[in-house]
Design a protein around this motif. Structure first.
Motif, PDB file in Angstrom:
ATOM      1  N   ASP A 195      -1.477   7.952   5.787  1.00 43.82           N
ATOM      2  CA  ASP A 195      -1.205   8.453   5.045  1.00 43.82           C
ATOM      3  C   ASP A 195      -1.474   9.798   4.516  1.00 43.82           C
ATOM      4  N   GLY A 196      -0.931  10.938   5.363  1.00 45.83           N
ATOM      5  CA  GLY A 196      -0.292  12.001   4.730  1.00 45.83           C
ATOM      6  C   GLY A 196      -0.141  12.454   3.094  1.00 45.83           C
ATOM      7  N   PHE A 197      -0.959  13.713   2.423  1.00 42.59           N
ATOM      8  CA  PHE A 197       0.048  13.995   1.176  1.00 42.59           C
ATOM      9  C   PHE A 197       0.099  15.843   1.281  1.00 42.59           C
ATOM     10  N   ARG A 198       0.837  16.194   0.743  1.00 38.45           N
ATOM     11  CA  ARG A 198       1.156  17.453   0.909  1.00 38.45           C
ATOM     12  C   ARG A 198       2.094  17.475  -0.419  1.00 38.45           C
ATOM     13  N   PRO A 199       1.943  19.300  -1.011  1.00 40.25           N
ATOM     14  CA  PRO A 199       2.199  19.630  -2.029  1.00 40.25           C
ATOM     15  C   PRO A 199       3.600  19.172  -1.549  1.00 40.25           C
ATOM     16  N   THR A 200       4.818  19.275  -2.690  1.00 41.42           N
ATOM     17  CA  THR A 200       6.522  19.274  -3.167  1.00 41.42           C
ATOM     18  C   THR A 200       6.004  21.116  -2.891  1.00 41.42           C
ATOM     19  N   ASP A 201       5.739  21.186  -3.543  1.00 45.47           N
ATOM     20  CA  ASP A 201       5.686  22.951  -3.920  1.00 45.47           C
ATOM     21  C   ASP A 201       5.555  23.832  -2.854  1.00 45.47           C
ATOM     22  N   ALA A 202       4.497  23.775  -2.357  1.00 41.84           N
ATOM     23  CA  ALA A 202       3.541  24.532  -1.102  1.00 41.84           C
ATOM     24  C   ALA A 202       3.022  23.728  -0.322  1.00 41.84           C
ATOM     25  N   PRO A 203       4.028  23.033   1.247  1.00 48.58           N
ATOM     26  CA  PRO A 203       3.469  21.743   1.782  1.00 48.58           C
ATOM     27  C   PRO A 203       2.477  22.417   2.664  1.00 48.58           C
ATOM     28  N   GLU A 204       2.233  23.771   2.996  1.00 46.68           N
ATOM     29  CA  GLU A 204       1.824  24.534   4.377  1.00 46.68           C
ATOM     30  C   GLU A 204       0.419  24.706   3.215  1.00 46.68           C
ATOM     31  N   ASP A 205      -0.343  24.874   1.899  1.00 47.91           N
ATOM     32  CA  ASP A 205      -1.164  24.812   1.428  1.00 47.91           C
ATOM     33  C   ASP A 205      -2.262  24.017   1.835  1.00 47.91           C
ATOM     34  N   LEU A 206      -1.562  22.798   1.401  1.00 52.98           N
ATOM     35  CA  LEU A 206      -2.706  21.381   1.489  1.00 52.98           C
ATOM     36  C   LEU A 206      -2.371  19.878   2.215  1.00 52.98           C
ATOM     37  N   THR A 207      -3.491  20.324   2.862  1.00 54.21           N
ATOM     38  CA  THR A 207      -2.752  18.446   3.835  1.00 54.21           C
ATOM     39  C   THR A 207      -4.082  18.014   3.410  1.00 54.21           C
ATOM     40  N   ILE A 208      -4.078  16.380   2.702  1.00 57.84           N
ATOM     41  CA  ILE A 208      -4.745  15.520   2.603  1.00 57.84           C
ATOM     42  C   ILE A 208      -4.097  13.911   3.240  1.00 57.84           C
ATOM     43  N   ALA A 209      -5.283  13.609   4.380  1.00 63.86           N
ATOM     44  CA  ALA A 209      -4.302  12.917   5.139  1.00 63.86           C
ATOM     45  C   ALA A 209      -5.585  12.415   6.056  1.00 63.86           C
ATOM     46  N   THR A 210      -5.425  10.962   6.900  1.00 69.29           N
ATOM     47  CA  THR A 210      -6.372  10.269   7.569  1.00 69.29           C
ATOM     48  C   THR A 210      -6.097  11.019   9.544  1.00 69.29           C
ATOM     49  N   LEU A 211      -7.224  11.420  10.363  1.00 68.30           N
ATOM     50  CA  LEU A 211      -6.883  12.048  11.064  1.00 68.30           C
ATOM     51  C   LEU A 211      -7.499  11.457  11.846  1.00 68.30           C
TER      52      LEU A 211
ATOM     53  N   LEU B 248       0.766  -1.431  -0.055  1.00 70.04           N
ATOM     54  CA  LEU B 248      -0.064  -0.122   0.408  1.00 70.04           C
ATOM     55  C   LEU B 248       0.942   0.889   0.229  1.00 70.04           C
ATOM     56  N   TRP B 249       1.673   1.298   0.858  1.00 74.53           N
ATOM     57  CA  TRP B 249       2.528   2.473   1.028  1.00 74.53           C
ATOM     58  C   TRP B 249       3.578   2.693  -0.671  1.00 74.53           C
ATOM     59  N   TRP B 250       4.257   1.678  -1.461  1.00 79.15           N
ATOM     60  CA  TRP B 250       4.396   1.472  -2.694  1.00 79.15           C
ATOM     61  C   TRP B 250       3.719   2.355  -4.068  1.00 79.15           C
ATOM     62  N   ARG B 251       2.180   1.941  -3.211  1.00 78.24           N
ATOM     63  CA  ARG B 251       1.126   2.769  -4.201  1.00 78.24           C
ATOM     64  C   ARG B 251       0.964   3.403  -3.959  1.00 78.24           C
ATOM     65  N   LEU B 252       0.637   4.271  -3.184  1.00 79.70           N
ATOM     66  CA  LEU B 252       0.413   5.827  -2.290  1.00 79.70           C
ATOM     67  C   LEU B 252       1.491   6.417  -3.250  1.00 79.70           C
ATOM     68  N   LEU B 253       2.950   6.518  -2.279  1.00 76.26           N
ATOM     69  CA  LEU B 253       3.772   7.113  -3.003  1.00 76.26           C
ATOM     70  C   LEU B 253       4.256   7.047  -3.717  1.00 76.26           C
ATOM     71  N   ARG B 254       3.790   6.371  -4.968  1.00 77.58           N
ATOM     72  CA  ARG B 254       4.081   6.618  -6.534  1.00 77.58           C
ATOM     73  C   ARG B 254       3.038   7.413  -6.801  1.00 77.58           C
ATOM     74  N   PHE B 255       1.745   7.527  -6.281  1.00 80.59           N
ATOM     75  CA  PHE B 255       0.343   8.386  -7.131  1.00 80.59           C
ATOM     76  C   PHE B 255       1.499   9.551  -5.825  1.00 80.59           C
ATOM     77  N   ALA B 256       1.779   9.678  -5.607  1.00 75.27           N
ATOM     78  CA  ALA B 256       2.012  11.113  -4.802  1.00 75.27           C
ATOM     79  C   ALA B 256       2.963  11.695  -6.282  1.00 75.27           C
ATOM     80  N   THR B 257       4.495  10.790  -6.080  1.00 71.87           N
ATOM     81  CA  THR B 257       5.655  11.520  -7.159  1.00 71.87           C
ATOM     82  C   THR B 257       4.896  11.595  -8.670  1.00 71.87           C
ATOM     83  N   ALA B 258       4.189  10.940  -8.738  1.00 71.34           N
ATOM     84  CA  ALA B 258       2.934  11.337  -9.733  1.00 71.34           C
ATOM     85  C   ALA B 258       2.271  12.863 -10.387  1.00 71.34           C
TER      86      ALA B 258
END
Length: 375
Positions: free
Chosen positions: A166-182, A127-137
């Motif tokens: 499972d937290g996602f943040r933009p590479t170019d603006a990490p503080e602008d958006l957080t998507i995760a399971t809280l 699962l980590w591999w899938r989500l990391l690949r999705f994030a990188t793309a």
């Protein structure tokens, strides 16, 4: 004159989901798993101090199922061959079948649940591999576990144990958006008693706005999850009160009305149905206790689209109505334990339902036939 660069995918909600369809790469899978294990507090979550309990549940479930299955089948055969006035033995067949059927179902359910938990524990790296690949793309960073920082959500008020999975943040603006399971922890480190999990989207606004909460009516609740009182509630015109309740202090309701434009209200009804919305300081969050598993592309697609649709409107309002006096200090750090195991897998739920139907249906049919013969 050079043309302006296109907006990043995370801002528009048009994402690349090809990572969920490519064949698994076992070598990469293992490398990702090895790289993420050290980032998880208190050791490996998949193999913690309770792993022995899961093995006991699995072994006990399978052995007991093998013992009770022939007993239950012999009871069914006896009922099917009974004349209606006679039954092998002196005990009524009804309680025998119910007792054996329930016990068999419980043991089969335990075996299925334990098996899926053990399998998911071993396959967490997949699962980590899938989500990391999705994030990188899509120009994002991914972390399977993270402390809750740079957030103003009031969901965690009064709690000392909360963290992101499972937290996602933009590479170019990490503080602008957080998507995760809280995850908001309960009272015990080893068990998830009292634990709550929320699908979580949080946007940073350009300026601070007053505290505004929009709670969906899809989930009935006696007390606001965000600490809002009944005196802060007010209704908007039209059909919107059927879909959501709005809370704000009386002096801040004009700002709430500017935020909840017809387009935003339509988006709340159409795009984020089932989610709550909270504005606090310079953050806007959208949360749901049901859409909280980010392993599914459909869930990710919906969360990122919500961020894109609502974010544009909210940022425009914050530029017009924002005021420094509404500033709220963001959380500096959470105090979480290790990352929790996932809850009951969907495959385990399906197996439990199928096995229940396989046990209940023939039992009911034979009991009805036996009753008809006896009458």
């Amino acid at each position: 004159m050079s043309e302006p660069l296109p907006a990043p995918n995370w801002r528009t909600g048009t994402l690349d989901f090809s990572a969920f369809s490519v064949p698994n790469q076992p070598v990469e899978d293992q490398e990702v798993q090895a790289s993420f294990w050290p980032t998880i507090p208190r050791g490996k979550p998949a193999w913690n101090s309770l792993i022995w309990l899961q093995w006991i549940i699995v072994i006990t479930g399978y052995l007991s199922s093998l013992i009770f299955l022939p007993v239950w089948l012999s009871s069914l055969i006896g009922l099917a061959t009974a004349s209606g006035r006679s039954y092998p033995g002196s005990v009524s067949p009804t309680p025998i079948l119910i007792i054996f059927g329930v016990m068999l179902w419980v043991f089969i359910g335990a075996a299925i649940w334990g098996t899926f938990r053990l399998r998911e524990a071993r396959n967490r790296g997949y699962l980590w591999w899938r989500l990391l690949r999705f994030a990188t793309a899509n120009g994002l960073t991914y972390r399977p576990w993270a402390e809750v920082t740079d957030s103003t959500t009031s969901l965690v008020r009064g709690n000392e144990r909360f963290w992101f999975e499972d937290g996602f943040r933009p590479t170019d603006a990490p503080e602008d958006l957080t998507i995760a399971t809280l995850v908001i922890g309960g009272d015990f480190d080893e068990f998830n008693a009292g634990e709550r999990r929320w699908g979580f989207v949080e946007l940073r606004l350009d300026r601070s706005l007053p505290h505004i909460v929009v709670e969906t009516t899809a989930r009935g609740r006696a007390v606001s999850d965000y600490g809002m009182s009944a005196s802060q509630a007010f209704e908007l015109e039209g059909d919107f009160p059927h879909y959501a309740r709005v809370y704000a202090d009386e002096e801040n309701r004009a700002t709430a009305l500017e935020l909840l434009t017809p387009d935003v209200m339509a988006a709340i009804v159409d795009e984020i149905a089932g989610f709550d919305l909270e504005v606090r300081g310079d953050r806007l969050s959208m949360t749901s206790p049901t859409m909280n598993d980010l392993a599914y592309p459909a869930t990710l697609a919906r969360l990122f689209r919500m961020a894109a649709v609502i974010g544009e409107e909210a940022r425009a309002v914050s530029m017009q109505r924002g005021d420094a006096r509404y500033s709220v200090e963001a959380l500096a750090v959470g105090t979480p334990p290790r990352m929790r195991q996932r809850r009951i897998p969907r495959g385990a739920i399906r197996g439990f339902i199928v096995s229940g139907v396989a046990i209940v249906v023939p039992t009911i049919v034979l009991l009805i036939l036996y009753g008809l013969r006896a009458s």
